[in-house]
Enzyme design. Structure first.
Site, PDB file in Angstrom:
ATOM      1  N   HIS A 161      -8.406   3.272 -11.925  1.00 16.63           N
ATOM      2  CA  HIS A 161      -7.971   2.314 -10.909  1.00 16.63           C
ATOM      3  C   HIS A 161      -6.498   2.506 -10.560  1.00 16.63           C
ATOM      4  O   HIS A 161      -6.132   2.593  -9.389  1.00 16.63           O
ATOM      5  CB  HIS A 161      -8.209   0.888 -11.387  1.00 16.63           C
ATOM      6  CG  HIS A 161      -7.921  -0.119 -10.335  1.00 16.63           C
ATOM      7  ND1 HIS A 161      -8.867  -0.541  -9.450  1.00 16.63           N
ATOM      8  CD2 HIS A 161      -6.769  -0.726  -9.979  1.00 16.63           C
ATOM      9  CE1 HIS A 161      -8.309  -1.399  -8.601  1.00 16.63           C
ATOM     10  NE2 HIS A 161      -7.040  -1.524  -8.909  1.00 16.63           N
ATOM     11  N   HIS A 177      -1.789   3.946  -7.230  1.00 19.86           N
ATOM     12  CA  HIS A 177      -0.362   3.597  -7.255  1.00 19.86           C
ATOM     13  C   HIS A 177       0.473   4.736  -7.838  1.00 19.86           C
ATOM     14  O   HIS A 177       1.573   4.500  -8.311  1.00 19.86           O
ATOM     15  CB  HIS A 177      -0.140   2.333  -8.103  1.00 19.86           C
ATOM     16  CG  HIS A 177      -0.800   1.123  -7.554  1.00 19.86           C
ATOM     17  ND1 HIS A 177      -0.338   0.444  -6.450  1.00 19.86           N
ATOM     18  CD2 HIS A 177      -1.921   0.462  -7.942  1.00 19.86           C
ATOM     19  CE1 HIS A 177      -1.138  -0.576  -6.187  1.00 19.86           C
ATOM     20  NE2 HIS A 177      -2.098  -0.583  -7.079  1.00 19.86           N
ATOM     21  N   LYS A 223      -4.526   1.246   3.354  1.00 15.88           N
ATOM     22  CA  LYS A 223      -3.893   0.388   2.345  1.00 15.88           C
ATOM     23  C   LYS A 223      -2.643  -0.183   3.019  1.00 15.88           C
ATOM     24  O   LYS A 223      -1.676   0.542   3.264  1.00 15.88           O
ATOM     25  CB  LYS A 223      -3.511   1.216   1.113  1.00 15.88           C
ATOM     26  CG  LYS A 223      -2.857   0.395   0.018  1.00 15.88           C
ATOM     27  CD  LYS A 223      -3.649   0.467  -1.270  1.00 15.88           C
ATOM     28  CE  LYS A 223      -3.033  -0.385  -2.352  1.00 15.88           C
ATOM     29  NZ  LYS A 223      -3.865  -0.490  -3.528  1.00 15.88           N
TER      30      LYS A 223
END
Length: 291
Positions: A161, A177, A223
């Site tokens: 994730h 990220h 995003k």
């Protein structure tokens, strides 16, 4: 207005020690160069369309030799392609992938960053002194598979994730990220950088800022805002998120820290005994704004 969180001085001190110990970090302008271009426009979550304020990729240059020759980066890159990025699709972990997970943990545990992290966690009684126990703990937190979507098989883990990124129902980008994954996805023409998002007290980031808020599209989805460290080693991010995860049993933990000139909120979501997600939120930069 949400209550403003107080600066955590203990963690700020520790994270600055980790920053200083992060010898594997890439140096802006030397090991990589970025091209920020223009400010991104507002986009709703779940949108598949965004105005492109950046015709060029974010990364102009990254020292690939350094990526391949530093043990932790090389082991990290080998993990990135081991995941099925759609939630609800069960993951299958092969023995080779388990070995790669272990190789990565072995590599980061040799670094000063993770040694300092382990010492701190032992002092707090959040980790055991044995290196093997610590490694098992990290494996469970980051690589243990869990189910993100009810009724489906185990389809996710903290590592996937945070560092790889996932898509949910083809409607939303989750995670992603990490700057290395961003760069590699740009190289493969999978990510389209749309522009930066500005922050309080500073209208435009600098090319040598090592924390940025970005807008991008990936796999046909946008995003709207994704914050990311730029240039830091995988062990540095692992250390920060692990420490914040272990200090609390809350579903969401937010800590405000100052690392170098960056005032950040580090956010960690818990998924049972595993990391659900973790990321930095840039609050401000430039020391004169902060004092």
């Amino acid at each position: 207005m949400a209550r403003r969180l107080e600066l955590n001085h203990e963690l700020s001190k520790l994270f600055n020690e980790l920053w200083d110990a992060d010898v594997n970090r890439f140096v802006p302008g030397k090991d990589y160069t970025i091209d920020l271009q223009e400010k991104a426009g507002f986009v709703q979550q779940g949108s598949s369309v965004a105005r492109d304020s950046a015709s060029e990729p974010l990364f102009r240059y990254v020292n690939e030799e350094r990526l391949k020759s530093i043990k932790t980066f090389a082991a990290f890159v080998s993990l990135l392609d081991n995941y099925e990025t759609s939630t609800g699709v069960a993951e299958v972990v092969t023995p080779q992938e388990t070995a790669e997970n272990n190789r990565f943990l072995d590599a980061i545990l040799e670094t000063e960053v993770m040694k300092l992290t382990h010492q701190y966690l032992v002092r707090k009684n959040w980790s055991k002194p044995s290196l093997n126990d610590f490694k098992s703990q990290l494996y469970d937190i980051w690589f243990q598979l869990y189910t993100r979507e009810a009724g489906k098989g185990p389809d996710s883990c903290g590592f996937e994730h945070v560092f790889v990124g996932e898509t949910k129902h083809g409607k939303e980008i989750l995670g992603l990220h990490n700057w290395v994954q961003f760069y590699l996805q740009e190289m493969h023409k999978q990510i389209d950088y749309k522009g930066y998002t500005a922050r309080r007290e500073k209208s435009r980031p600098d090319e040598d800022d090592q924390v940025l808020s970005l807008q991008f599209s990936w796999k046909g989805l946008v995003k709207p805002v994704g914050s990311t460290f730029i240039g830091v080693s995988p062990e540095f991010e692992f250390a920060l998120y692990t420490i914040i995860f272990l200090q609390s049993q809350e579903k969401v933990t937010r800590e405000v820290v100052r690392i170098e000139e960056y005032e950040l909120q580090i956010v960690v979501y818990r998924h049972g005994k595993n990391i659900g997600t973790a990321y930095p939120v840039l609050l401000s930069s430039n020391n004169e704004d902060l004092y």
